[in-house]
Design a protein around this motif. Sequence first.
Motif, PDB file in Angstrom:
ATOM      1  N   GLY A  25       0.727  -1.300  -0.084  1.00 45.34           N
ATOM      2  CA  GLY A  25      -0.068   0.023  -0.026  1.00 45.34           C
ATOM      3  C   GLY A  25       0.714   1.161  -0.092  1.00 45.34           C
ATOM      4  O   GLY A  25       0.314   2.306   0.178  1.00 45.34           O
ATOM      5  N   ALA A  26       2.143   1.298  -0.268  1.00 41.42           N
ATOM      6  CA  ALA A  26       2.880   2.440  -0.275  1.00 41.42           C
ATOM      7  C   ALA A  26       2.724   3.442  -1.197  1.00 41.42           C
ATOM      8  O   ALA A  26       2.849   4.308  -1.142  1.00 41.42           O
ATOM      9  N   LYS A  27       2.325   2.881  -2.540  1.00 45.51           N
ATOM     10  CA  LYS A  27       2.189   3.840  -3.627  1.00 45.51           C
ATOM     11  C   LYS A  27       0.623   4.197  -3.868  1.00 45.51           C
ATOM     12  O   LYS A  27      -0.163   3.490  -3.598  1.00 45.51           O
ATOM     13  N   SER A  28       0.465   5.380  -4.429  1.00 50.65           N
ATOM     14  CA  SER A  28      -0.802   5.605  -4.722  1.00 50.65           C
ATOM     15  C   SER A  28      -1.545   4.811  -5.913  1.00 50.65           C
ATOM     16  O   SER A  28      -0.765   4.297  -6.633  1.00 50.65           O
ATOM     17  N   TYR A  29      -2.667   4.636  -6.062  1.00 47.88           N
ATOM     18  CA  TYR A  29      -3.373   4.220  -7.244  1.00 47.88           C
ATOM     19  C   TYR A  29      -2.773   5.237  -8.479  1.00 47.88           C
ATOM     20  O   TYR A  29      -2.670   6.300  -8.099  1.00 47.88           O
ATOM     21  N   TRP A  30      -2.595   4.451  -9.505  1.00 47.10           N
ATOM     22  CA  TRP A  30      -2.092   5.287 -10.860  1.00 47.10           C
ATOM     23  C   TRP A  30      -3.571   5.310 -11.603  1.00 47.10           C
ATOM     24  O   TRP A  30      -4.500   4.812 -11.286  1.00 47.10           O
ATOM     25  N   LEU A  31      -3.515   5.644 -13.074  1.00 50.06           N
ATOM     26  CA  LEU A  31      -4.463   5.789 -13.561  1.00 50.06           C
ATOM     27  C   LEU A  31      -5.135   4.814 -14.098  1.00 50.06           C
ATOM     28  O   LEU A  31      -6.517   4.636 -14.146  1.00 50.06           O
ATOM     29  N   ASP A  32      -4.511   3.562 -14.602  1.00 53.80           N
ATOM     30  CA  ASP A  32      -5.272   2.426 -14.816  1.00 53.80           C
ATOM     31  C   ASP A  32      -5.782   2.017 -13.537  1.00 53.80           C
ATOM     32  O   ASP A  32      -6.914   1.200 -13.649  1.00 53.80           O
ATOM     33  N   GLU A  33      -5.241   1.828 -12.413  1.00 54.79           N
ATOM     34  CA  GLU A  33      -5.928   1.278 -11.071  1.00 54.79           C
ATOM     35  C   GLU A  33      -7.021   2.143 -10.984  1.00 54.79           C
ATOM     36  O   GLU A  33      -8.249   1.634 -10.310  1.00 54.79           O
ATOM     37  N   GLY A  34      -7.030   3.395 -11.169  1.00 54.08           N
ATOM     38  CA  GLY A  34      -8.229   4.381 -10.726  1.00 54.08           C
ATOM     39  C   GLY A  34      -9.287   3.872 -11.655  1.00 54.08           C
ATOM     40  O   GLY A  34     -10.588   3.680 -11.108  1.00 54.08           O
ATOM     41  N   LEU A  35      -9.084   3.410 -12.914  1.00 58.78           N
ATOM     42  CA  LEU A  35     -10.005   2.935 -13.874  1.00 58.78           C
ATOM     43  C   LEU A  35     -10.809   1.535 -13.136  1.00 58.78           C
ATOM     44  O   LEU A  35     -11.942   1.425 -13.223  1.00 58.78           O
ATOM     45  N   THR A  36      -9.772   0.780 -12.620  1.00 59.01           N
ATOM     46  CA  THR A  36     -10.302  -0.505 -11.962  1.00 59.01           C
ATOM     47  C   THR A  36     -11.310  -0.464 -10.946  1.00 59.01           C
ATOM     48  O   THR A  36     -12.082  -0.851 -10.575  1.00 59.01           O
ATOM     49  N   VAL A  37     -10.794   0.503  -9.917  1.00 59.28           N
ATOM     50  CA  VAL A  37     -11.477   0.847  -8.753  1.00 59.28           C
ATOM     51  C   VAL A  37     -13.046   1.496  -9.120  1.00 59.28           C
ATOM     52  O   VAL A  37     -13.921   1.156  -8.655  1.00 59.28           O
ATOM     53  N   GLN A  38     -12.918   2.287 -10.178  1.00 59.14           N
ATOM     54  CA  GLN A  38     -14.295   2.816 -10.785  1.00 59.14           C
ATOM     55  C   GLN A  38     -15.176   1.823 -11.264  1.00 59.14           C
ATOM     56  O   GLN A  38     -16.259   1.794 -10.901  1.00 59.14           O
ATOM     57  N   LEU A  39     -14.736   0.900 -11.855  1.00 57.23           N
ATOM     58  CA  LEU A  39     -15.364  -0.043 -12.445  1.00 57.23           C
ATOM     59  C   LEU A  39     -15.880  -1.156 -11.416  1.00 57.23           C
ATOM     60  O   LEU A  39     -17.004  -1.569 -11.449  1.00 57.23           O
ATOM     61  N   LEU A  40     -15.308  -1.500 -10.385  1.00 59.00           N
ATOM     62  CA  LEU A  40     -15.529  -2.510  -9.252  1.00 59.00           C
ATOM     63  C   LEU A  40     -16.512  -1.745  -8.487  1.00 59.00           C
ATOM     64  O   LEU A  40     -17.255  -2.684  -7.819  1.00 59.00           O
ATOM     65  N   HIS A  41     -16.759  -0.554  -8.375  1.00 56.90           N
ATOM     66  CA  HIS A  41     -17.860   0.139  -7.551  1.00 56.90           C
ATOM     67  C   HIS A  41     -18.926  -0.235  -8.179  1.00 56.90           C
ATOM     68  O   HIS A  41     -20.108   0.296  -7.644  1.00 56.90           O
ATOM     69  N   SER A  42     -19.052  -0.499  -9.459  1.00 54.56           N
ATOM     70  CA  SER A  42     -20.491  -0.695 -10.174  1.00 54.56           C
ATOM     71  C   SER A  42     -21.088  -1.920  -9.929  1.00 54.56           C
ATOM     72  O   SER A  42     -20.333  -3.046  -9.190  1.00 54.56           O
ATOM     73  N   SER A  43     -22.154  -2.045 -10.198  1.00 52.20           N
ATOM     74  CA  SER A  43     -22.668  -3.579 -10.120  1.00 52.20           C
ATOM     75  C   SER A  43     -22.008  -4.330 -11.218  1.00 52.20           C
ATOM     76  O   SER A  43     -21.432  -3.960 -11.923  1.00 52.20           O
ATOM     77  N   PHE A  44     -22.297  -5.656 -11.006  1.00 50.01           N
ATOM     78  CA  PHE A  44     -21.369  -6.565 -11.684  1.00 50.01           C
ATOM     79  C   PHE A  44     -21.810  -6.608 -13.351  1.00 50.01           C
ATOM     80  O   PHE A  44     -21.221  -6.441 -14.209  1.00 50.01           O
ATOM     81  N   GLY A  45     -23.310  -6.294 -13.404  1.00 48.00           N
ATOM     82  CA  GLY A  45     -23.742  -6.067 -14.771  1.00 48.00           C
ATOM     83  C   GLY A  45     -23.128  -4.750 -15.495  1.00 48.00           C
ATOM     84  O   GLY A  45     -22.730  -4.861 -16.610  1.00 48.00           O
ATOM     85  N   HIS A  46     -23.198  -3.674 -14.617  1.00 48.27           N
ATOM     86  CA  HIS A  46     -22.700  -2.407 -15.186  1.00 48.27           C
ATOM     87  C   HIS A  46     -21.152  -2.608 -15.232  1.00 48.27           C
ATOM     88  O   HIS A  46     -20.661  -1.838 -16.239  1.00 48.27           O
ATOM     89  N   MET A  47     -20.504  -3.282 -14.433  1.00 49.52           N
ATOM     90  CA  MET A  47     -19.135  -3.334 -14.662  1.00 49.52           C
ATOM     91  C   MET A  47     -18.836  -4.240 -16.153  1.00 49.52           C
ATOM     92  O   MET A  47     -17.817  -3.794 -16.716  1.00 49.52           O
ATOM     93  N   LEU A  48     -19.357  -5.196 -16.396  1.00 42.79           N
ATOM     94  CA  LEU A  48     -19.246  -5.974 -17.644  1.00 42.79           C
ATOM     95  C   LEU A  48     -19.410  -4.805 -18.885  1.00 42.79           C
ATOM     96  O   LEU A  48     -18.654  -4.836 -19.787  1.00 42.79           O
ATOM     97  N   HIS A  49     -20.598  -4.110 -18.550  1.00 43.34           N
ATOM     98  CA  HIS A  49     -20.937  -3.264 -19.499  1.00 43.34           C
ATOM     99  C   HIS A  49     -19.824  -2.168 -19.773  1.00 43.34           C
ATOM    100  O   HIS A  49     -19.188  -1.828 -20.946  1.00 43.34           O
ATOM    101  N   GLY A  50     -19.211  -1.796 -18.629  1.00 41.75           N
ATOM    102  CA  GLY A  50     -17.993  -0.508 -18.753  1.00 41.75           C
ATOM    103  C   GLY A  50     -16.832  -1.400 -19.176  1.00 41.75           C
ATOM    104  O   GLY A  50     -16.249  -0.660 -19.822  1.00 41.75           O
TER     105      GLY A  50
END
Length: 508
Positions: A25-50
């Motif tokens: 956990g020493a490093k901040s999330y970077w661009l692509d990880e931020g996209l991962t977090v954004q997708l994972l906060h969605s419902s499963f169906g919305h994540m697959l669509h995203g």
Amino acid sequence: DVDGALYVLVAIVALAALVRFGTLGAKSYWLDEGLTVQLLHSSFGHMLHGLHASEPNPPLYFALAWVWARVFGYGEFALRSLSALAGVLTIPVTYVAARRLIGQRGALMTVALLAVNPLLVWYSQEARAYALFVLFAAVSLVFFARALERPAVSTLVAWGVSCSLMLATHYFAVFLIVAEAGWLLWSAGRRVRFASLLASATGRVRLASLLGVAALPLIAIAITVSQSHNGPAANLAYGGVSGLPYRTVTVPGEFLAGFEARPLQLYAVLSGLLVLLAFALLVRRASPFERRGALVAGSIGVITVALPIAAVVLGHDYFSERNVIIAILPLWIVIGAGLGAATEGTAGTAGRLAALGLCGVAFTAIATTAWTPKYHYQDWRNVAAAMGRSTAARAVVVAPDFGTQALAVYLPGGLHGVGRSGATVSEVDVVATIRLTNGQDTDPPPPSPGAAPVVPAAGFRLAKIDHWRRFTLVRFVSSRPLRVTDAIARAAAFVGHPAAVLVQPAPH
């Protein structure tokens, strides 16, 4: 000594866990990880669509991470622990494959090097699919090695399943599968004449199984082509970032010293010299069994790297170190075979010292960059801390236009679009990051003497300009909430890059 080898393997796995989980956990999330977090906060169906709309990668990692995040949380350590666990499991799995190909001594040498490989550690500490990709590649190598010895139908089916999991994680699994399937077909032809295979029922079943599994790359290619029409795959193209010759030269250094190989060139050079010694020991001291296993592994690794390079000629430029990261496994089996080949006399001492030297250099590279922000400038956690908490809604301008998904993770309420009608805010924060020039990172240029950022709208005043590390923060405030539109992007005009204009809502 089987018991002794087991104790050594356990110690190596423990080391792999230490270097991956120790600074997870020493490093901040970077661009692509931020996209991962954004997708994972969605419902499963919305994540697959995203995923279909914004991701060039298959869905298996994201499906697993969606469940993982709901059990362990969305923090850096919690979410990245899925990749870290995959990275640790890769070590014993690779040991099983390497032991079949080059024997116990070489297998231990191989996994000792992989345990502290800076590039594998780097991607084991990232909330992306690459560590899982490598794990499934290791599993496929295990069943490939078994099938090479005994091409039983059950083994071929297990190999096919592992290949399918690998393909469901990353499309570049195609190239490893092509290399492994080629070896299995050639080996089957050597064992029994092709006509004999067709003559017996068992032979026909075995051949049909092998050919059926070998057809998986065609399926993956078809999926990739269909997905590229939607846009995401095109985002992976590297031709405009840096030339292929440059990437082809730097990838070996990144394999040796990690993604930070450019500032750590000395590490890459030292590692390269020790690898040359391993090759010399392989040629002069290895047994025929070890040489054959090294030949098989080496050819698989070379093909896995060479095919994406050849694809550039056809206009498909997706070659980068992370897309061919699975080649490290078979290539490091070759190095392990050389270092483990000689066990007595001067040559044996040279092999053990070379292994210690490679591990030492790799561990130093890991320690040197353990707290360095991802790609030097993706320190969005500290950017959010520097911005501080806001008591009212504020506009956030990020220039250049990238990294906003990661920044949104650290700002309460996240970031949202301004919309056509604009937004009412009391503060405008402009975050100016580095410029990218020919794929190289450069510090952001400060405003020229006497030049001031353009005030975003009437009623705002310049409150402060702070420079730190690779960021510049410019803050405008107003005495009362004012409506602003996308025109506030002019506030970042001095940076010389397109800007993302977003709004952080007022705290509840």
